[in-house]
Design a protein around this motif. Structure first.
Motif, mmCIF file in Angstrom:
data_model
loop_
_atom_site.group_PDB
_atom_site.id
_atom_site.type_symbol
_atom_site.label_atom_id
_atom_site.label_comp_id
_atom_site.label_asym_id
_atom_site.label_seq_id
_atom_site.Cartn_x
_atom_site.Cartn_y
_atom_site.Cartn_z
ATOM 1 N N GLU A 1 0.810 -1.221 0.000
ATOM 2 C CA GLU A 1 0.000 0.000 0.000
ATOM 3 C C GLU A 1 0.845 1.274 0.000
ATOM 4 N N LEU A 2 1.921 1.231 -0.783
ATOM 5 C CA LEU A 2 2.711 2.431 -1.060
ATOM 6 C C LEU A 2 2.635 2.707 -2.560
ATOM 7 N N PRO A 3 2.582 3.973 -2.962
ATOM 8 C CA PRO A 3 2.558 4.289 -4.396
ATOM 9 C C PRO A 3 3.831 3.814 -5.084
ATOM 10 N N GLY A 4 3.694 3.342 -6.305
ATOM 11 C CA GLY A 4 4.858 2.913 -7.066
ATOM 12 C C GLY A 4 5.866 4.030 -7.260
ATOM 13 N N SER A 5 5.394 5.269 -7.238
ATOM 14 C CA SER A 5 6.279 6.421 -7.418
ATOM 15 C C SER A 5 7.282 6.571 -6.268
ATOM 16 N N TYR A 6 7.030 5.896 -5.152
ATOM 17 C CA TYR A 6 7.949 5.970 -4.013
ATOM 18 C C TYR A 6 9.295 5.330 -4.338
ATOM 19 N N ALA A 7 9.375 4.585 -5.424
ATOM 20 C CA ALA A 7 10.650 3.974 -5.818
ATOM 21 C C ALA A 7 11.733 5.022 -6.019
ATOM 22 N N GLU A 8 11.339 6.259 -6.363
ATOM 23 C CA GLU A 8 12.305 7.328 -6.606
ATOM 24 C C GLU A 8 12.670 8.096 -5.342
ATOM 25 N N ARG A 9 12.028 7.796 -4.240
ATOM 26 C CA ARG A 9 12.298 8.517 -2.995
ATOM 27 C C ARG A 9 13.455 7.891 -2.225
ATOM 28 N N PHE A 10 13.951 8.653 -1.254
ATOM 29 C CA PHE A 10 14.970 8.154 -0.340
ATOM 30 C C PHE A 10 14.304 7.798 0.987
ATOM 31 N N PRO A 11 14.886 6.886 1.772
ATOM 32 C CA PRO A 11 14.249 6.443 3.017
ATOM 33 C C PRO A 11 13.871 7.585 3.957
ATOM 34 N N TYR A 12 14.713 8.610 4.039
ATOM 35 C CA TYR A 12 14.446 9.705 4.972
ATOM 36 C C TYR A 12 13.257 10.560 4.553
ATOM 37 N N GLU A 13 12.750 10.356 3.354
ATOM 38 C CA GLU A 13 11.590 11.104 2.890
ATOM 39 C C GLU A 13 10.273 10.429 3.270
ATOM 40 N N LEU A 14 10.350 9.270 3.905
ATOM 41 C CA LEU A 14 9.161 8.515 4.296
ATOM 42 C C LEU A 14 8.910 8.640 5.795
ATOM 43 N N SER A 15 7.660 8.468 6.195
ATOM 44 C CA SER A 15 7.332 8.393 7.620
ATOM 45 C C SER A 15 7.798 7.041 8.150
ATOM 46 N N GLY A 16 7.773 6.881 9.478
ATOM 47 C CA GLY A 16 8.198 5.617 10.074
ATOM 48 C C GLY A 16 7.379 4.437 9.584
ATOM 49 N N GLY A 17 6.043 4.625 9.510
ATOM 50 C CA GLY A 17 5.180 3.554 9.037
ATOM 51 C C GLY A 17 5.414 3.221 7.575
ATOM 52 N N GLU A 18 5.610 4.260 6.748
ATOM 53 C CA GLU A 18 5.883 4.042 5.327
ATOM 54 C C GLU A 18 7.213 3.323 5.142
ATOM 55 N N CYS A 19 8.193 3.702 5.941
ATOM 56 C CA CYS A 19 9.514 3.087 5.817
ATOM 57 C C CYS A 19 9.466 1.604 6.221
ATOM 58 N N GLN A 20 8.662 1.288 7.234
ATOM 59 C CA GLN A 20 8.540 -0.108 7.628
ATOM 60 C C GLN A 20 7.800 -0.915 6.559
ATOM 61 N N ARG A 21 6.824 -0.304 5.896
ATOM 62 C CA ARG A 21 6.143 -0.978 4.800
ATOM 63 C C ARG A 21 7.131 -1.247 3.655
ATOM 64 N N ALA A 22 7.988 -0.286 3.379
ATOM 65 C CA ALA A 22 9.004 -0.479 2.336
ATOM 66 C C ALA A 22 9.972 -1.596 2.727
ATOM 67 N N ALA A 23 10.305 -1.676 4.013
ATOM 68 C CA ALA A 23 11.185 -2.747 4.482
ATOM 69 C C ALA A 23 10.530 -4.112 4.298
ATOM 70 N N ILE A 24 9.228 -4.170 4.509
ATOM 71 C CA ILE A 24 8.500 -5.427 4.300
ATOM 72 C C ILE A 24 8.468 -5.768 2.808
ATOM 73 N N ALA A 25 8.266 -4.743 1.968
ATOM 74 C CA ALA A 25 8.296 -4.975 0.511
ATOM 75 C C ALA A 25 9.643 -5.546 0.097
ATOM 76 N N ARG A 26 10.721 -4.994 0.633
ATOM 77 C CA ARG A 26 12.069 -5.496 0.327
ATOM 78 C C ARG A 26 12.228 -6.944 0.785
ATOM 79 N N ALA A 27 11.656 -7.265 1.941
ATOM 80 C CA ALA A 27 11.805 -8.612 2.489
ATOM 81 C C ALA A 27 11.002 -9.656 1.722
ATOM 82 N N VAL A 28 9.833 -9.275 1.197
ATOM 83 C CA VAL A 28 8.946 -10.283 0.590
ATOM 84 C C VAL A 28 8.986 -10.306 -0.928
ATOM 85 N N ILE A 29 9.705 -9.371 -1.568
ATOM 86 C CA ILE A 29 9.709 -9.320 -3.031
ATOM 87 C C ILE A 29 10.194 -10.634 -3.633
ATOM 88 N N GLY A 30 11.104 -11.322 -2.956
ATOM 89 C CA GLY A 30 11.611 -12.600 -3.451
ATOM 90 C C GLY A 30 10.831 -13.798 -2.956
#
Length: 246
Positions: free
Chosen positions: A145-174
């Motif tokens: 539930e993050l926009p695909g456009s977030y791929a161009e952002r840096f981690p510090y540009e995300l909130s804590g919850g958004e950053c944890q969602r991105a971490a989960i995306a990184r963990a489960v992509i494979g």
């Protein structure tokens, strides 16, 4: 639940001990736990009880002083590393385990864009060689539930919850077989925590991912997990069935 006694466990730690050389602290003392395929296992205990040390040993980030760590039929050698000469297939087996940390921003390289960071979870898997990276990253971000456009952002540009969602995306992509969550929601406020837990539940249902879920909140751990180990003073003190399911 997995097999009785963990005979065919996906992850098994047996007789694991860890003493930190500099401080002399015995963080783990003859600890044995197991996680079956598709099972959600909790590890619960107070701060300093050895939870994070155990998670890091399971993931190969720390080496035990004694004991054995086996994942998906393959045992790690001393030093937490796979022995030299192991086949590529054996090494790939260990890529089937991923970890989500308590501090999501600290787990990212601050100068790496999110899309590159998320794809790290799949980069070394042969089936993704030559894959459409942009599409895979976009789908992974949208799945949490993050926009695909977030791929161009840096981690510090995300909130804590958004950053944890991105971490989960990184963990489960494979599509890993096992996800280690080390206090993965404890730094989040209650509302965001509930959303992340719902997301982890969906990962379990849709991908069949097994979990070693580490925390100190009984309601949170009990509501998510099938079995729970309690740890204190570096030893497993109790193993029990969770009384609640999401």
């Amino acid at each position: 639940m997995g097999p009785e006694g963990g005979g065919d466990a996906l992850l098994r730690l047996e007789g694991v001990s860890k003493r930190y050389r500099r401080s002399g602290l015995l963080a783990l003392d003859d600890v044995s736990i197991w996680v079956g395929a598709g099972e959600r296992v909790g590890l619960m205990g107070p701060s300093g009880s050895g939870k994070s040390t155990l998670a890091c040993i399971a993931a190969g980030l720390l080496s035990p002083n004694a004991g054995h760590v086996r994942f998906d039929g393959v045992e790690r050698s001393g030093g937490g590393r796979l022995p030299r000469g192991r086949s590529a297939a054996v090494r790939r087996a260990w890529l089937g385990m991923q970890m989500v940390f308590q501090d999501p921003e600290a787990s990212f390289i601050p100068t790496m864009r999110l899309g590159d960071a998320v794809f790290e979870g799949a980069r070394y898997l042969p089936r993704f060689k030559g894959a459409d990276k942009d599409r895979l990253v976009r789908e992974a971000l949208e799945a949490v539930e993050l926009p695909g456009s977030y791929a161009e952002r840096f981690p510090y540009e995300l909130s804590g919850g958004e950053c944890q969602r991105a971490a989960i995306a990184r963990a489960v992509i494979g599509r890993p077989k096992l996800l280690l969550c080390d206090e993965a929601t404890s730094a989040l406020d209650v509302t965001v925590q509930a959303k992340v837990m719902a997301l982890l539940g969906r990962v379990h249902r849709e991908l069949g991912t097994a979990f070693l879920f580490i925390g100190h909140n009984p309601a949170l751990v009990g509501g998510f997990c099938d079995r729970i180990y309690r740890i204190g003073g570096g030893r497993i003190t109790e193993e029990l069935e969770a009384c609640e399911r999401p």
